[in-house]
Design a protein around this motif. Structure first.
Motif, PDB file in Angstrom:
ATOM      1  N   SER A  12       0.818  -1.221   0.000  1.00 37.92           N
ATOM      2  CA  SER A  12       0.000   0.000   0.000  1.00 37.92           C
ATOM      3  C   SER A  12       0.846   1.263   0.000  1.00 37.92           C
ATOM      4  O   SER A  12       0.337   2.352  -0.306  1.00 37.92           O
ATOM      5  CB  SER A  12      -0.919   0.007   1.230  1.00 37.92           C
ATOM      6  OG  SER A  12      -0.149  -0.070   2.427  1.00 37.92           O
ATOM      7  N   CYS A  13       2.140   1.147   0.317  1.00 36.29           N
ATOM      8  CA  CYS A  13       2.997   2.335   0.380  1.00 36.29           C
ATOM      9  C   CYS A  13       3.522   2.740  -0.992  1.00 36.29           C
ATOM     10  O   CYS A  13       4.239   3.728  -1.118  1.00 36.29           O
ATOM     11  CB  CYS A  13       4.166   2.086   1.333  1.00 36.29           C
ATOM     12  SG  CYS A  13       5.234   0.722   0.825  1.00 36.29           S
ATOM     13  N   THR A  14       3.170   1.988  -2.022  1.00 36.54           N
ATOM     14  CA  THR A  14       3.683   2.244  -3.368  1.00 36.54           C
ATOM     15  C   THR A  14       2.524   2.443  -4.330  1.00 36.54           C
ATOM     16  O   THR A  14       1.646   1.582  -4.430  1.00 36.54           O
ATOM     17  CB  THR A  14       4.549   1.064  -3.840  1.00 36.54           C
ATOM     18  OG1 THR A  14       5.596   0.837  -2.897  1.00 36.54           O
ATOM     19  CG2 THR A  14       5.147   1.341  -5.198  1.00 36.54           C
ATOM     20  N   ASN A  15       2.505   3.555  -5.046  1.00 34.00           N
ATOM     21  CA  ASN A  15       1.431   3.844  -5.994  1.00 34.00           C
ATOM     22  C   ASN A  15       2.005   4.294  -7.336  1.00 34.00           C
ATOM     23  O   ASN A  15       2.914   5.124  -7.382  1.00 34.00           O
ATOM     24  CB  ASN A  15       0.510   4.955  -5.457  1.00 34.00           C
ATOM     25  CG  ASN A  15      -0.206   4.547  -4.181  1.00 34.00           C
ATOM     26  OD1 ASN A  15      -0.874   3.528  -4.151  1.00 34.00           O
ATOM     27  ND2 ASN A  15      -0.040   5.341  -3.132  1.00 34.00           N
ATOM     28  N   VAL A  16       1.457   3.739  -8.400  1.00 35.35           N
ATOM     29  CA  VAL A  16       1.850   4.156  -9.742  1.00 35.35           C
ATOM     30  C   VAL A  16       1.114   5.444 -10.084  1.00 35.35           C
ATOM     31  O   VAL A  16      -0.117   5.489 -10.090  1.00 35.35           O
ATOM     32  CB  VAL A  16       1.532   3.064 -10.784  1.00 35.35           C
ATOM     33  CG1 VAL A  16       1.868   3.556 -12.191  1.00 35.35           C
ATOM     34  CG2 VAL A  16       2.293   1.785 -10.466  1.00 35.35           C
ATOM     35  N   ILE A  17       1.853   6.494 -10.372  1.00 39.30           N
ATOM     36  CA  ILE A  17       1.268   7.801 -10.679  1.00 39.30           C
ATOM     37  C   ILE A  17       1.083   7.986 -12.175  1.00 39.30           C
ATOM     38  O   ILE A  17       0.047   8.440 -12.658  1.00 39.30           O
ATOM     39  CB  ILE A  17       2.144   8.939 -10.112  1.00 39.30           C
ATOM     40  CG1 ILE A  17       2.326   8.751  -8.599  1.00 39.30           C
ATOM     41  CG2 ILE A  17       1.513  10.294 -10.407  1.00 39.30           C
ATOM     42  CD1 ILE A  17       1.036   8.718  -7.796  1.00 39.30           C
TER      43      ILE A  17
END
Length: 526
Positions: A358-363
């Motif tokens: 959850s700490c990583t998001n593709v922008i």
């Protein structure tokens, strides 16, 4: 073939539109025909290895001559054989790439290359010249005589005026899928042709083999389970729980990267037909070999290592690659940027249930395609991810004059990296570097996913972690990619991928507490 046409609904051709150009084989003089967009007809397609033969190509300058007609004797052996097979089966048209696509014409090649999915999926039959390493060889070759034992069985009759009856039975060794590694099996370009074709007739070294979507047969009549991947098994598919599985795609890519390819720049074009078909069916977005819907799992690939090969099986895709290409053919985060065979973490039996962190998001993700095939060559691209970066320190010197032999010759190096942010926990950090000779800078870890550590349950005793049997709290493996900062003129958070890592055993809660305390960055990877 008749049995398949009559009984197999999955093998039926739903669209009989002809390709842009086909060879008319209905008369003694062959002709290249340019079809209209609405032209329909039945045609066969040839899947073959070019080899060194370049004796009969269609170009812009000789297109008119090809359309006016040419003799079968002008063709190299493999093409002559293909024409003969097509005629004998009563199929009026034949498609051969080097004749039906204008060679040396980049625009025509890109346009026709983008249509390759339709060419093979709409072909009534694909003729696979499996046993020919080049077009000069031909595939209708003399074969070893089969070991057949003829047995005559006589049936006596108890009735008067009825003679004995005799039946001939032919006994032969049980047919098995070929153990010979055929030249066609090792070519990267031929994989998508094999996946897309509903019906294929293989001309192997020792036998004739039929494979359609539903069944396979040897020429002796014995059936066997289909061996090849078909396109329906490759495209991302919806599971019963509402999630989408990309395992079929990853499985195909792993197979694809074990095959030989003559020009590194063809890495993505040689897969573009499958990508186009999968994008159309799944409605997902495709970026340099990966899918936006599963990008974080797709980024987790590493070099595949093998040492044993069958006769004639290409070993070059498994050769040690210490340095990257001088000219990039894909962004560093794409598996297509790596010259050799790769393996996806998600395909490990112990990591099939990879969950994204959850700490990583593709922008954002973007690629620039220079040509007319949106699934072909890539000029450049970037990926922006919002995530914390883990600092890695190494306990070996990066002496590029003496690159670690272990790191070069094995996929994964154990306990080479140290993680200062997690130094209070007794963990193992394992790494796999894409090109060990290139690593000359500070490295960082971008965490992406986690999985259950199936090696066993663990207990803590002081600073020591041990393994115990039985039930207990689950420990995890954290998976991610290794980055180096790229000097691109001042953008401090621009990176290139240089490898991947895994941290274990670790409680997910412990890991998340530590990464939550780290600043989140907008990480741009090129």
């Amino acid at each position: 073939m008749q049995k398949c046409e009559r009984k197999h609904s999955r093998c039926s051709i739903s669209n009989e539109y002809l390709p842009t150009r086909v060879i008319d084989v209905t008369s003694l003089t062959l002709r290249l025909v340019e079809s209209k967009p609405t032209s329909t007809g039945t045609y066969a397609a040839l899947s073959h290895c070019w080899g060194m033969c370049r004796s009969f190509l269609t170009t812009r300058s000789n297109l008119a001559d090809r359309k006016s007609g040419f003799s079968i004797d002008d063709l190299p052996a493999t093409f002559r054989n293909a024409v003969s097979v097509t005629k004998s089966l009563g199929i009026p048209y034949l498609w051969i790439d080097s004749i039906c696509i204008l060679q040396g014409d980049k625009e025509d090649w890109e346009i026709e290359g983008s249509k390759m999915a339709d060419v093979y999926s709409n072909a009534y039959l694909t003729i696979a010249a499996a046993n020919a390493a080049g077009d000069a060889e031909g595939f209708l070759k003399a074969r070893k005589p089969e070991k057949i034992l003829p047995v005559d069985i006589r049936f006596a009759s108890s009735e008067k005026n009825i003679d004995e009856r005799e039946i001939g039975i032919y006994i032969q060794p049980r047919c098995q899928p070929t153990t010979v590694y055929e030249p066609l099996d090792g070519r990267a370009w031929c994989l998508q042709e094999r996946c897309l074709s509903p019906r294929i007739l293989f001309f192997d070294t020792n036998t004739l083999r039929w494979e359609c979507i539903e069944k396979g047969w040897f020429e002796a009549g014995r059936g066997f389970k289909r061996q090849r991947l078909i396109v329906q098994e490759v495209i991302p598919r919806l599971l019963y729980n509402g999630t989408i599985s990309y395992v079929g795609w990853y499985n195909m890519v792993e197979n694809y990267t074990t095959r030989a390819i003559s020009y590194p720049s063809d890495k993505l074009p040689a897969l573009s037909a499958l990508a186009a078909y999968a994008a159309r069916e799944s409605n997902d977005k495709y970026f340099a070999g990966l899918w936006k819907g599963d990008l974080r799992r797709g980024l987790l690939w590493c070099r595949q290592v093998r040492r044993n090969f069958r006769a004639h099986e290409p070993s070059k895709p498994f050769e040690d690659v210490t340095k990257s290409l001088d000219t990039a053919i894909a962004p560093s985060w794409s598996w297509a940027s790596f010259q050799s065979a790769i393996h996806f973490t998600v395909m490990d039996p112990s990591s099939t249930d990879l969950e994204v962190l959850s700490c990583t998001n593709v922008i954002d993700v973007s690629i620039i395609v220079p040509g007319k095939n949106p699934y072909g060559e890539v000029a450049s691209g970037y990926l922006i991810i919002s995530a914390p970066l883990i600092s890695f320190a190494t306990d070996i010197g990066w002496d590029t004059t003496d690159v670690s032999e272990i790191a070069v010759n094995r996929a994964w190096e154990h306990n080479v990296l140290l993680c200062p942010e997690q130094e209070e926990i007794d963990i193992s950090v394992e790494s796999s570097f894409d090109h060990p000779a290139d690593i000359r800078c500070e490295i960082f870890g971008l965490p992406l996913t986690f999985s259950i550590d199936t090696a066993g349950n663990f207990y803590e005793e002081g600073d020591h972690i041990g393994r115990i049997k039985g039930d207990g709290e689950e420990w995890k493996i954290v998976h991610g990619i290794i980055l180096c900062r790229k000097d691109d003129g001042g953008d401090g958070d621009c990176y290139v991928r240089v490898g991947c890592f895994r941290i274990h055993p670790i409680r997910l809660s412990d890991f998340m507490v530590r990464v939550t305390e780290m600043p989140r960055r907008m990480v741009k990877i090129v």
